[in-house]
Design an enzyme around this catalytic site. Structure first.
Site, PDB file in Angstrom:
ATOM      1  N   SER A 148      -9.597  -2.548   4.916  1.00  0.00           N
ATOM      2  CA  SER A 148      -9.129  -3.078   6.072  1.00  0.00           C
ATOM      3  C   SER A 148      -9.374  -4.435   6.348  1.00  0.00           C
ATOM      4  O   SER A 148     -10.439  -4.907   5.695  1.00  0.00           O
ATOM      5  CB  SER A 148      -9.958  -2.019   7.210  1.00  0.00           C
ATOM      6  OG  SER A 148      -9.588  -2.675   8.443  1.00  0.00           O
ATOM      7  N   TYR A 159     -17.057   2.759  10.509  1.00  0.00           N
ATOM      8  CA  TYR A 159     -15.658   2.637  10.033  1.00  0.00           C
ATOM      9  C   TYR A 159     -15.823   1.193   9.124  1.00  0.00           C
ATOM     10  O   TYR A 159     -15.571   0.988   7.810  1.00  0.00           O
ATOM     11  CB  TYR A 159     -14.565   2.722  10.799  1.00  0.00           C
ATOM     12  CG  TYR A 159     -13.269   2.309  10.283  1.00  0.00           C
ATOM     13  CD1 TYR A 159     -12.402   3.401   9.206  1.00  0.00           C
ATOM     14  CD2 TYR A 159     -12.433   1.049  10.321  1.00  0.00           C
ATOM     15  CE1 TYR A 159     -11.173   3.085   8.950  1.00  0.00           C
ATOM     16  CE2 TYR A 159     -11.303   0.627   9.773  1.00  0.00           C
ATOM     17  CZ  TYR A 159     -10.531   1.773   9.167  1.00  0.00           C
ATOM     18  OH  TYR A 159      -9.595   1.664   8.418  1.00  0.00           O
TER      19      TYR A 159
END
Ligand code: NDP
Length: 259
Positions: A148, A159
């Site tokens: 990401s 995350y």
């Protein structure tokens, strides 16, 4: 939006290919001649994407469907074993499956979320990479891990941590596997319009449209990405055009700045 690469005869295993970026990437590989393994926990979605792959394939080649949970070691072993049994080899592994819902250090179940996120986003990648190395060494194949570009956000500490760890894992593995002729790279997407993104926002369609508009405004290119725009980065990195690229991060984020 199409690409002109050729993956005829290549065998490609893409985790999390039952929706979003993974599904789009599976269909694109199929369209470019690859034998694709479609996998996820939702059987109906796995079947639907496999059907799309067959329709896209120039020779109508059927994708292999494997319903599996990447947090389960036995499922991971079965996934790789079924791939090799069916196609006799593996050329490309795309570790794309991930879990992300908003979370906070104040959450009472923060450690349960830690287990879930790390098992899904990181442990599964380590497990699958370990299982696939011997097969990728035979084909001089390669790995792409979907990370990401959102390096840190207050609503996603675990995350974000899992993705930064994935970046570093990939760099280290790329070094170790280079002598075997295996390349490993990362794609770091910005905001991509997928089911997963909308689910993670925890709001209804109207509200998620508004939030996506806000994210589009934060993005210098003035919009969020479509899954295909990430798939194209994967296709590049896994193709012979990237034959000298390993241990690298390919950022496809429209120039977004999160802080
Ligand atoms: P989706 O939610 O649309 O897709 C996630 C996929 O992962 C699904 O196919 C899901 O399948 C699978 N998956 C999740 N958990 C498991 C599990 N335990 N076992 C097996 N499969 C699992 O997400 P996106 O397409 O948006 O995301 C794909 C990747 O891109 C992820 O790594 C994500 O972190 C990354 N990313 C996405 C961004 C975005 O804005 N969309 C931004 C930056 C990165 P099933 O439910 O059937 O198991």
């Amino acid at each position: 939006m199409t690409t002109s690469r050729d993956f005829t005869g290549k065998v490609v295993l893409i985790t999390g290919s039952s929706s979003g970026i993974g599904a789009q990437t599976a269909v694109e590989f199929a369209r470019l001649g690859a034998h694709v393994v479609v996998t996820g926990r939702r059987k109906d979605r796995v079947c639907a994407v496999a059907k799309q792959c067959a329709e896209a394939s120039p020779t109508g080649v059927k994708a292999l469907e494997v319903v599996a949970d990447v947090t389960n070691d036995d499922d991971c072993r079965r996934l790789v074993a079924d791939t090799i049994k069916t196609f006799k080899k593996l050329d490309i592994l795309v570790n794309n499956a991930a879990w992300n819902m908003a979370h906070s250090i104040l959450d009472g179940d923060i450690l349960d979320k830690y287990e879930l996120i790390m098992n899904t986003n990181l442990r599964s990648v380590i497990r699958l990479t370990h299982l696939c190395v011997e097969h990728l060494a035979k084909t001089k194949g390669n790995i792409v891990n979907i990370s990401s570009a959102s390096a840190f956000k207050p609503s996603e500490p675990l995350y974000s941590m899992s993705k930064v760890a994935l970046d570093m894992f990939t760099k280290c593995v790329a070094l170790e596997l280079s002598p075997k002729g295996i390349r490993a790279n990362v794609v770091n997407p910005g905001v991509v319009n997928t089911e997963g993104l909308r689910l993670g926002l925890h709001v209804n369609k109207e509200k998620s449209d508004q939030l996506l508009e806000g994210l589009a405004e934060m993005t210098p290119l003035g919009r969020v990405a479509e899954p295909m725009e990430v798939s194209k980065a994967v296709l590049y990195l896994t193709s012979d055009d990237a034959s000298f690229v390993t241990g690298s991060n390919f950022v496809a984020d429209g120039g977004i700045q999160y802080v």
